[in-house]
Design a protein around this motif. Structure first.
Motif, PDB file in Angstrom:
ATOM      1  N   LEU A  52       0.834  -1.214   0.000  1.00 13.24           N
ATOM      2  CA  LEU A  52       0.000   0.000   0.000  1.00 13.24           C
ATOM      3  C   LEU A  52       0.864   1.256   0.000  1.00 13.24           C
ATOM      4  O   LEU A  52       1.863   1.333   0.708  1.00 13.24           O
ATOM      5  N   SER A  53       0.439   2.230  -0.779  1.00 16.96           N
ATOM      6  CA  SER A  53       1.156   3.503  -0.830  1.00 16.96           C
ATOM      7  C   SER A  53       0.144   4.642  -0.891  1.00 16.96           C
ATOM      8  O   SER A  53      -1.054   4.413  -1.086  1.00 16.96           O
ATOM      9  N   ALA A  55      -0.251   6.634  -3.274  1.00 18.20           N
ATOM     10  CA  ALA A  55      -0.823   6.651  -4.621  1.00 18.20           C
ATOM     11  C   ALA A  55      -2.072   5.778  -4.718  1.00 18.20           C
ATOM     12  O   ALA A  55      -3.008   6.114  -5.450  1.00 18.20           O
ATOM     13  N   HIS A  56      -2.095   4.674  -3.992  1.00 15.72           N
ATOM     14  CA  HIS A  56      -3.283   3.805  -4.021  1.00 15.72           C
ATOM     15  C   HIS A  56      -4.518   4.539  -3.507  1.00 15.72           C
ATOM     16  O   HIS A  56      -5.611   4.393  -4.051  1.00 15.72           O
ATOM     17  N   PHE A  57      -4.355   5.330  -2.456  1.00 16.06           N
ATOM     18  CA  PHE A  57      -5.486   6.057  -1.898  1.00 16.06           C
ATOM     19  C   PHE A  57      -5.785   7.343  -2.672  1.00 16.06           C
ATOM     20  O   PHE A  57      -6.933   7.766  -2.747  1.00 16.06           O
ATOM     21  N   GLU A  58      -4.767   7.944  -3.278  1.00 16.02           N
ATOM     22  CA  GLU A  58      -4.983   9.176  -4.042  1.00 16.02           C
ATOM     23  C   GLU A  58      -5.861   8.928  -5.267  1.00 16.02           C
ATOM     24  O   GLU A  58      -6.593   9.811  -5.689  1.00 16.02           O
ATOM     25  N   ARG A  59      -5.827   7.722  -5.819  1.00 16.79           N
ATOM     26  CA  ARG A  59      -6.693   7.395  -6.963  1.00 16.79           C
ATOM     27  C   ARG A  59      -8.169   7.567  -6.614  1.00 16.79           C
ATOM     28  O   ARG A  59      -9.002   7.836  -7.467  1.00 16.79           O
ATOM     29  N   ILE A  60      -8.490   7.386  -5.359  1.00 17.70           N
ATOM     30  CA  ILE A  60      -9.877   7.442  -4.895  1.00 17.70           C
ATOM     31  C   ILE A  60     -10.415   8.874  -4.941  1.00 17.70           C
ATOM     32  O   ILE A  60     -11.611   9.084  -5.150  1.00 17.70           O
ATOM     33  N   LEU A  61      -9.550   9.857  -4.761  1.00 15.61           N
ATOM     34  CA  LEU A  61      -9.979  11.257  -4.729  1.00 15.61           C
ATOM     35  C   LEU A  61     -10.793  11.665  -5.960  1.00 15.61           C
ATOM     36  O   LEU A  61     -11.791  12.366  -5.843  1.00 15.61           O
ATOM     37  N   LYS A  80      -1.336   2.868   7.616  1.00 17.98           N
ATOM     38  CA  LYS A  80      -0.841   4.053   8.310  1.00 17.98           C
ATOM     39  C   LYS A  80      -1.593   5.281   7.812  1.00 17.98           C
ATOM     40  O   LYS A  80      -1.790   5.448   6.607  1.00 17.98           O
ATOM     41  N   PRO A  81      -2.031   6.154   8.730  1.00 12.95           N
ATOM     42  CA  PRO A  81      -2.813   7.330   8.325  1.00 12.95           C
ATOM     43  C   PRO A  81      -2.131   8.208   7.278  1.00 12.95           C
ATOM     44  O   PRO A  81      -2.815   8.809   6.452  1.00 12.95           O
ATOM     45  N   GLN A  82      -0.806   8.263   7.267  1.00 11.21           N
ATOM     46  CA  GLN A  82      -0.143   9.108   6.270  1.00 11.21           C
ATOM     47  C   GLN A  82      -0.388   8.582   4.849  1.00 11.21           C
ATOM     48  O   GLN A  82      -0.302   9.342   3.888  1.00 11.21           O
ATOM     49  N   ALA A  86      -4.410  12.311   2.007  1.00  9.89           N
ATOM     50  CA  ALA A  86      -5.130  13.116   1.008  1.00  9.89           C
ATOM     51  C   ALA A  86      -6.639  12.974   1.188  1.00  9.89           C
ATOM     52  O   ALA A  86      -7.377  13.952   1.005  1.00  9.89           O
ATOM     53  N   LEU A  87      -7.106  11.802   1.561  1.00  7.02           N
ATOM     54  CA  LEU A  87      -8.536  11.607   1.807  1.00  7.02           C
ATOM     55  C   LEU A  87      -8.979  12.362   3.054  1.00  7.02           C
ATOM     56  O   LEU A  87     -10.028  13.014   3.061  1.00  7.02           O
ATOM     57  N   ILE A  88      -8.177  12.302   4.092  1.00  3.98           N
ATOM     58  CA  ILE A  88      -8.495  13.019   5.335  1.00  3.98           C
ATOM     59  C   ILE A  88      -8.561  14.520   5.062  1.00  3.98           C
ATOM     60  O   ILE A  88      -9.489  15.199   5.494  1.00  3.98           O
ATOM     61  N   GLN A  89      -7.586  15.025   4.331  1.00  3.91           N
ATOM     62  CA  GLN A  89      -7.552  16.460   4.025  1.00  3.91           C
ATOM     63  C   GLN A  89      -8.747  16.885   3.179  1.00  3.91           C
ATOM     64  O   GLN A  89      -9.201  18.019   3.276  1.00  3.91           O
ATOM     65  N   ALA A  90      -9.271  15.970   2.362  1.00  2.00           N
ATOM     66  CA  ALA A  90     -10.440  16.268   1.543  1.00  2.00           C
ATOM     67  C   ALA A  90     -11.743  15.986   2.311  1.00  2.00           C
ATOM     68  O   ALA A  90     -12.815  16.085   1.729  1.00  2.00           O
ATOM     69  N   ARG A  91     -11.613  15.669   3.593  1.00  2.00           N
ATOM     70  CA  ARG A  91     -12.765  15.401   4.465  1.00  2.00           C
ATOM     71  C   ARG A  91     -13.578  14.195   3.992  1.00  2.00           C
ATOM     72  O   ARG A  91     -14.802  14.183   4.057  1.00  2.00           O
ATOM     73  N   ILE A  92     -12.866  13.191   3.482  1.00  2.00           N
ATOM     74  CA  ILE A  92     -13.483  11.928   3.068  1.00  2.00           C
ATOM     75  C   ILE A  92     -13.195  10.912   4.172  1.00  2.00           C
ATOM     76  O   ILE A  92     -12.043  10.679   4.520  1.00  2.00           O
ATOM     77  N   GLY A  93     -14.250  10.325   4.714  1.00  2.00           N
ATOM     78  CA  GLY A  93     -14.091   9.346   5.782  1.00  2.00           C
ATOM     79  C   GLY A  93     -13.506   8.046   5.264  1.00  2.00           C
ATOM     80  O   GLY A  93     -13.772   7.647   4.127  1.00  2.00           O
ATOM     81  N   VAL A  94     -12.723   7.374   6.100  1.00  2.00           N
ATOM     82  CA  VAL A  94     -12.130   6.086   5.757  1.00  2.00           C
ATOM     83  C   VAL A  94     -12.399   5.119   6.901  1.00  2.00           C
ATOM     84  O   VAL A  94     -12.027   5.401   8.049  1.00  2.00           O
ATOM     85  N   GLU A  95     -13.045   4.007   6.596  1.00  2.00           N
ATOM     86  CA  GLU A  95     -13.300   2.947   7.565  1.00  2.00           C
ATOM     87  C   GLU A  95     -12.597   1.688   7.085  1.00  2.00           C
ATOM     88  O   GLU A  95     -12.700   1.332   5.907  1.00  2.00           O
ATOM     89  N   THR A  96     -11.901   1.007   7.978  1.00  2.00           N
ATOM     90  CA  THR A  96     -11.166  -0.202   7.625  1.00  2.00           C
ATOM     91  C   THR A  96     -11.870  -1.416   8.225  1.00  2.00           C
ATOM     92  O   THR A  96     -12.258  -1.402   9.392  1.00  2.00           O
ATOM     93  N   MET A  97     -12.007  -2.458   7.410  1.00  2.00           N
ATOM     94  CA  MET A  97     -12.656  -3.701   7.819  1.00  2.00           C
ATOM     95  C   MET A  97     -12.016  -4.853   7.064  1.00  2.00           C
ATOM     96  O   MET A  97     -11.307  -4.629   6.088  1.00  2.00           O
ATOM     97  N   ASP A  98     -12.316  -6.090   7.506  1.00  2.00           N
ATOM     98  CA  ASP A  98     -11.896  -7.221   6.689  1.00  2.00           C
ATOM     99  C   ASP A  98     -12.764  -7.244   5.429  1.00  2.00           C
ATOM    100  O   ASP A  98     -13.755  -6.517   5.322  1.00  2.00           O
ATOM    101  N   LEU A  99     -12.410  -8.062   4.468  1.00  2.00           N
ATOM    102  CA  LEU A  99     -13.073  -8.051   3.166  1.00  2.00           C
ATOM    103  C   LEU A  99     -14.579  -8.299   3.280  1.00  2.00           C
ATOM    104  O   LEU A  99     -15.379  -7.588   2.675  1.00  2.00           O
ATOM    105  N   GLY A 100     -14.973  -9.300   4.041  1.00  2.00           N
ATOM    106  CA  GLY A 100     -16.393  -9.622   4.166  1.00  2.00           C
ATOM    107  C   GLY A 100     -17.200  -8.490   4.771  1.00  2.00           C
ATOM    108  O   GLY A 100     -18.261  -8.118   4.258  1.00  2.00           O
TER     109      GLY A 100
END
Length: 124
Positions: A52-53, A55-61, A80-82, A86-100
């Motif tokens: 994970l980098s 760049a993987h999360f920036e694509r979502i923006l 890691k939050p860093q 970019a999502l946090i700064q854009a005020r986009i919420g992120v929730e982490t879960m297992d795949l299911g």
């Protein structure tokens, strides 16, 4: 596990997952994917959590969700939050879960008309 909403409200619906694949609108995906509430499912070039980098999360923006449900694979692992700063700064919420859990939660939110995106890691 196979599951289906009683009354899908249009857009993308995850109908099944088995840890190695997810089915979106009846189509099997055997690689990591980004599933927006509407629009095409996109390949997410990621096969290991350790890769994970930012760049993987920036694509979502560009897809402009209000919330991202990150399915971290067979077990829950927190990025890691860093990496998703970019999502946090854009005020986009992120929730982490297992795949299911991510698949089920995405379906509930999408059926409510929310602008949600599932970022699903399917490890090779």
């Amino acid at each position: 596990m196979k599951f289906q909403l009683d009354q899908p409200q249009g857009g993308n619906i995850i109908s099944e997952h088995d840890g190695r694949s997810v089915w979106v609108n009846g189509v099997a995906h055997r690689h990591s994917v980004l599933v927006p509430w509407q629009g095409p499912v996109q390949a997410w070039e990621l096969s290991r959590f350790e890769d994970l980098s930012e760049a993987h999360f920036e694509r979502i923006l560009a897809l402009k969700p209000e919330l991202v449900v990150f399915g971290s694979g067979a077990k829950i692992r927190f990025a890691k939050p860093q990496l998703y700063r970019a999502l946090i700064q854009a005020r986009i919420g992120v929730e982490t879960m297992d795949l299911g859990a991510a698949c089920r939660t995405y379906n509930v939110l999408a059926s409510e008309g929310r602008t949600v995106l599932a970022a699903l890691l399917i490890e090779a």
